[in-house]
Design a protein around this motif. Structure first.
Motif, mmCIF file in Angstrom:
data_model
loop_
_atom_site.group_PDB
_atom_site.id
_atom_site.type_symbol
_atom_site.label_atom_id
_atom_site.label_comp_id
_atom_site.label_asym_id
_atom_site.label_seq_id
_atom_site.Cartn_x
_atom_site.Cartn_y
_atom_site.Cartn_z
ATOM 1 N N VAL A 151 1.405 4.930 1.753
ATOM 2 C CA VAL A 151 1.078 5.674 2.964
ATOM 3 C C VAL A 151 0.236 6.908 2.617
ATOM 4 C CG1 VAL A 151 2.024 6.986 4.896
ATOM 5 C CG2 VAL A 151 3.156 4.897 4.152
ATOM 6 N N GLY A 152 -0.876 7.077 3.330
ATOM 7 C CA GLY A 152 -1.767 8.210 3.101
ATOM 8 C C GLY A 152 -2.849 7.965 2.065
ATOM 9 N N THR A 207 0.232 -3.456 4.405
ATOM 10 C CA THR A 207 -1.007 -3.484 5.196
ATOM 11 C C THR A 207 -1.560 -4.900 5.245
ATOM 12 O OG1 THR A 207 -1.576 -1.201 4.612
ATOM 13 C CG2 THR A 207 -3.373 -2.616 5.374
ATOM 14 N N ALA A 267 -4.056 3.896 4.408
ATOM 15 C CA ALA A 267 -2.827 3.173 4.730
ATOM 16 C C ALA A 267 -1.890 4.022 5.579
ATOM 17 C CB ALA A 267 -2.128 2.739 3.451
ATOM 18 N N THR A 268 -1.326 3.406 6.594
ATOM 19 C CA THR A 268 -0.340 4.071 7.454
ATOM 20 C C THR A 268 1.046 3.460 7.263
ATOM 21 O OG1 THR A 268 -0.881 2.565 9.267
ATOM 22 C CG2 THR A 268 -2.068 4.661 9.197
ATOM 23 N N SER A 269 1.135 2.491 6.342
ATOM 24 C CA SER A 269 2.390 1.792 6.094
ATOM 25 C C SER A 269 2.426 1.332 4.636
ATOM 26 C CB SER A 269 2.504 0.582 7.032
ATOM 27 O OG SER A 269 3.586 -0.239 6.678
ATOM 28 N N THR A 270 3.597 1.001 4.158
ATOM 29 C CA THR A 270 3.726 0.460 2.797
ATOM 30 C C THR A 270 3.305 -1.002 2.740
ATOM 31 O OG1 THR A 270 6.052 -0.049 3.210
ATOM 32 C CG2 THR A 270 5.561 2.068 2.147
ATOM 33 N N THR A 280 0.834 -1.205 0.000
ATOM 34 C CA THR A 280 0.000 0.000 0.000
ATOM 35 C C THR A 280 0.867 1.253 0.000
ATOM 36 O OG1 THR A 280 -0.154 -0.258 2.418
ATOM 37 C CG2 THR A 280 -2.015 -1.040 1.111
#
Length: 199
Positions: A73-74, A135, A130-133, A71
């Motif tokens: 981020v953002g 998920t 998403a808060t990470s690459t 994913t």
């Protein structure tokens, strides 16, 4: 296109039980806790040949099936799947441990009364940012059938995750912005004229 690999569970071993720390399809979907059953019998399948029964192999305790996605981020992502049940149950769908917005706390008990029951499955939709690459999407359900009941199923099928389109400004908001800019230009021009008249 969907970020999910094998969203319809067609690569999974139909008619088999998979326990924790095993994959149902050689790597895409993994059982994290409890056990799940890959059903290939038409009454319990929404589409294609297979659906996953989150509760049938392990009642009264949580069972979790997960897949890890790449994913940004953002970025906001839309999530959807089809589900049906014939028992009371407690459900959650999480992304990296956080609840996916819009998802139910149980899968509707519409039963499986017919030879084919696709029309009884519900299309569930939600979203997450998403808060990470990386998920991890996790489906967890605890089946709670009545004592003595032969019903044991909470089924899911056709999981889809796709990036949400960026919001497009509405024409009215664009017009207001332009009006504001024109007003600012007129104010600045007026101040410049006043300054010139003083000089």
């Amino acid at each position: 296109s969907s970020l999910v690999a094998d969203g319809g569970f067609e690569a999974a071993g139909g008619g088999s039980v998979f326990s924790a720390v095993s994959s149902i399809d050689a790597g895409s979907w993994n059982v994290i806790q409890g056990a799940v059953y890959v059903d290939n019998q038409d009454p319990w399948v929404y589409d294609g040949n297979n659906s996953v029964n989150l509760t049938g192999a392990n009642l009264y305790v949580p069972n979790t099936l997960s897949q890890t996605l790449s994913t940004v981020v953002g970025q906001t992502y839309n999530v959807s799947f089809w589900g049906d049940a014939d028992i009371a149950n407690t459900f959650s769908l999480t992304d990296n441990g956080s609840a996916v917005t819009g998802m139910p706390t149980s899968i509707a008990d519409n039963g499986f009364p017919n030879p084919t029951n696709s029309s009884l499955f519900v299309d569930y939709t939600g979203k997450f940012t998403a808060t990470s690459t990386s998920t991890t999407l996790s489906f967890t359900d605890t089946g709670d059938p009545a004592i003595g009941s032969s019903n044991i199923s909470v089924m899911i099928d056709d999981v889809n995750v796709s990036a949400a389109a960026a919001a497009t400004p509405e024409p009215a908001s664009i017009g207001l912005t332009l009006t504001g800019l024109c007003g600012l230009c007129l104010v600045l021009a007026g101040k410049r004229l006043n300054l010139n008249s003083i000089l």
